[in-house]
Structure formats: structure tokens, C-alpha cells
Motif scaffolding. Structure first.
Motif, mmCIF file in Angstrom:
data_model
loop_
_atom_site.group_PDB
_atom_site.id
_atom_site.type_symbol
_atom_site.label_atom_id
_atom_site.label_comp_id
_atom_site.label_asym_id
_atom_site.label_seq_id
_atom_site.Cartn_x
_atom_site.Cartn_y
_atom_site.Cartn_z
ATOM 1 N N GLU A 190 -3.412 -20.947 -65.832
ATOM 2 C CA GLU A 190 -4.095 -19.984 -66.701
ATOM 3 C C GLU A 190 -5.513 -20.447 -67.051
ATOM 4 N N ARG A 191 -5.805 -21.726 -66.844
ATOM 5 C CA ARG A 191 -7.145 -22.250 -67.121
ATOM 6 C C ARG A 191 -8.100 -22.030 -65.953
ATOM 7 N N GLY A 193 -10.382 -20.011 -63.080
ATOM 8 C CA GLY A 193 -11.156 -18.783 -62.991
ATOM 9 C C GLY A 193 -11.785 -18.344 -64.291
ATOM 10 N N HIS A 194 -12.110 -17.045 -64.369
ATOM 11 C CA HIS A 194 -12.711 -16.480 -65.575
ATOM 12 C C HIS A 194 -11.976 -15.206 -65.964
ATOM 13 N N SER A 195 -12.011 -14.909 -67.241
ATOM 14 C CA SER A 195 -11.297 -13.741 -67.755
ATOM 15 C C SER A 195 -12.015 -12.457 -67.363
ATOM 16 N N VAL A 196 -11.222 -11.422 -67.086
ATOM 17 C CA VAL A 196 -11.765 -10.097 -66.782
ATOM 18 C C VAL A 196 -11.046 -9.070 -67.645
ATOM 19 N N ASP A 205 -6.518 -11.321 -58.183
ATOM 20 C CA ASP A 205 -6.490 -11.651 -59.610
ATOM 21 C C ASP A 205 -5.124 -12.213 -59.990
ATOM 22 N N ALA A 253 -3.353 -13.421 -70.344
ATOM 23 C CA ALA A 253 -4.648 -13.606 -69.675
ATOM 24 C C ALA A 253 -4.657 -12.829 -68.364
ATOM 25 N N LYS A 255 -7.061 -13.284 -65.030
ATOM 26 C CA LYS A 255 -8.067 -14.174 -64.507
ATOM 27 C C LYS A 255 -8.469 -13.793 -63.081
ATOM 28 N N ARG A 256 -9.749 -14.045 -62.779
ATOM 29 C CA ARG A 256 -10.291 -13.849 -61.436
ATOM 30 C C ARG A 256 -10.871 -15.183 -60.974
#
Length: 257
Positions: A190-191, A193-196, A205, A253, A255-256
Motif C-alpha cells: 500500500e506504500r 506508487g501514488h494515490s489517485v 492500478d 487506498a 494506488k497507481r
């Protein structure tokens, strides 16, 4: 706070020697004869840190996980030449599919070629059909394509093979095949990539819940190993969200990578 999954126990870590997994797959145990945290595959490189009760304490090269494996599951390191890129395959006693099968190997396992002909690679594990192998280094694969190789694989907590896999094991396998570094548990994943924005679904994703993760395969579908179906399934996102929310809670979350 240190993460015990990847931080060697200073009370145990006495040595530092290279090793390699010699079984088709082996459970990485929290303590000798204890619960499985993950699985290691044939040819996986490890660092030997110590020993206890007929088990070897190791750290896996692919994700840094530490744990115990049976002493006889390890071999001296050899230069691996090929990787299993089929969902699973057999090693045969002779260069014939009609000969006795010696071992079943899962996607991601690595072997050393001793000789080859038009149809088989000879290895210490037997003769393996060339269709199931790729020469190392392999080209990065589409993680969705890799994940789909595991469709209908039985759910197995801590599993990393075609015989049994869990949600984070599926994601780790898919991402490593794409040459993307990936830890073994969903809270660590879950840590990445980045949140979208929620509902802005794109293939590749990742969706997370408390203790669960799924890979988006299209704007409408996702693939995951889950205990509801007790297998790997690809299903519509919207109804799955409702079902999972009733048992696990909401998405934590999106994430991408």
C-alpha cells in the motif's frame, strides 16, 4: 519501529553466506515449524544468517523477508539460466512428456540448464519443456497478463505458487514479473506508487482494503486472490466493492505505480 518481516533478528543473525532454494517451493516460517509468512521458489537467492532446530534462518534477496526454512531445502548457489514463465510445468525423467514426472514447478522458479535439445532443457530437476521457460534475463512482463496466469488458483494464506496463492502473493508475483520491486504483504504494498482519485480506474492500478489488495484489469474489472471465492478470480469492481465492504470495510487506498 523496525519491521520484523525484513529486519534480521540480531540474536540469530550470526553468519552471512549466500544460499539458494533447492526445492520447488518452500514455506518461509516465522520460527522453526511455525506459521508460514511467505513462500520461496526454486532458484531464489537467499542470505544465510544462522540456524536453529534443523532450520536455517535466511533473508530472501527478492523482497528482504527473513524467516526459517528446513535445512535440506537449501543448496549451494549455482548460476540460474532460465525462469519458469508458464503458470506451472513439470520436470520429466527423460526428454519425453510420456516419461515419469519428477517435480512440479511454478511460475517464477529458476533453473540451471545442463543441456538442451529442440524440445527440452535438461536440469537437475529433470527435463523441462522449452515452452514453459524463458532464458534469463527475462523481459519485463505485463503484470495483468501474469496475474491472469493464476486464475482459479486456490487461495492459500502466504502462498506464492500456482498450487496456492494469496492476495499479496499474487500482486508480488505480478509486479516482480514486470521488474517492479514489490514487498510481500498488502500493508507494505500500500506504500507503493501514488494515490489517485477513487473510481478513476486504470489497468495496473491497485486497490487496497485492510488486509487485502486487488489489481485493476480494466475500468470495470479487477483480479484478486480472495477467501470469498477461495481462489483467484477476475470480477466486476462495483459489486465486489459492496461485498468486500460488508466483511472487510471500505477501500483504504487506490494506488497507481
Amino acid at each position: 519501529m523496525t519491521d520484523a518481516r525484513v529486519t534480521p533478528d540480531p540474536a540469530i543473525a550470526k553468519t552471512s553466506k549466500a544460499g539458494q532454494i533447492g526445492w520447488a517451493d518452500v514455506d518461509l516460517l516465522r520460527h522453526p515449524n511455525g506459521p508460514r509468512d511467505r513462500q520461496l521458489l526454486l532458484g531464489d537467492a537467499v542470505t544465510i544468517l544462522g540456524s536453529r532446530d534443523d532450520h536455517i534462518y535466511v533473508q530472501a534477496e527478492k523482497d528482504g523477508y527473513v524467516g526459517y526454512v528446513p535445512s535440506d531445502s537449501l543448496t549451494e548457489p549455482t548460476k540460474v539460466t532460465h525462469q519458469i514463465t508458464a503458470a506451472a510445468t513439470h520436470g520429466y525423467a527423460d526428454a519425453s512428456i510420456k516419461s515419469h514426472d519428477l517435480i512440479c514447478l511454478s511460475f517464477g522458479g529458476k533453473v540451471t540448464a545442463l543441456s538442451d535439445d529442440q524440445e527440452f532443457i535438461e536440469t537437475a530437476q529433470g527435463f523441462i519443456p522449452k515452452q514453459a521457460l524463458s532464458e534469463l534475463p527475462t523481459k519485463p512482463q505485463d503484470p495483468i497478463t501474469t496475474a491472469r496466469l493464476f486464475l482459479n488458483t486456490p487461495y492459500l494464506w502466504g502462498g506464492n505458487t500456482r498450487a496456492g496463492i494469496d492476495c499479496s502473493g499474487l500482486i508480488q508475483t505480478a509486479m516482480l514479473s514486470a521488474d517492479i520491486a514489490c514487498p510481500g504483504d498488502s500493508d507494505q504494498q500500500e506504500r507503493l506508487g501514488h494515490s489517485v482519485a477513487h473510481q478513476d480506474y486504470q489497468p495496473g492500478d491497485l486497490l487496497f482494503w485492510k488486509g487485502h489488495v486487488a489489481l485493476i484489469t480494466s475500468k470495470n474489472t479487477m483480479i484478486h486472490a480472495n477467501a470469498h471465492h477461495m481462489r483467484v478470480v477476475e470480477e466486476a469492481i462495483v459489486p465486489a466493492l459492496t461485498r468486500i465492504a460488508d466483511t472487510t470495510g471500505p477501500v483504504t487506498a487506490h494506488k497507481r505505480l
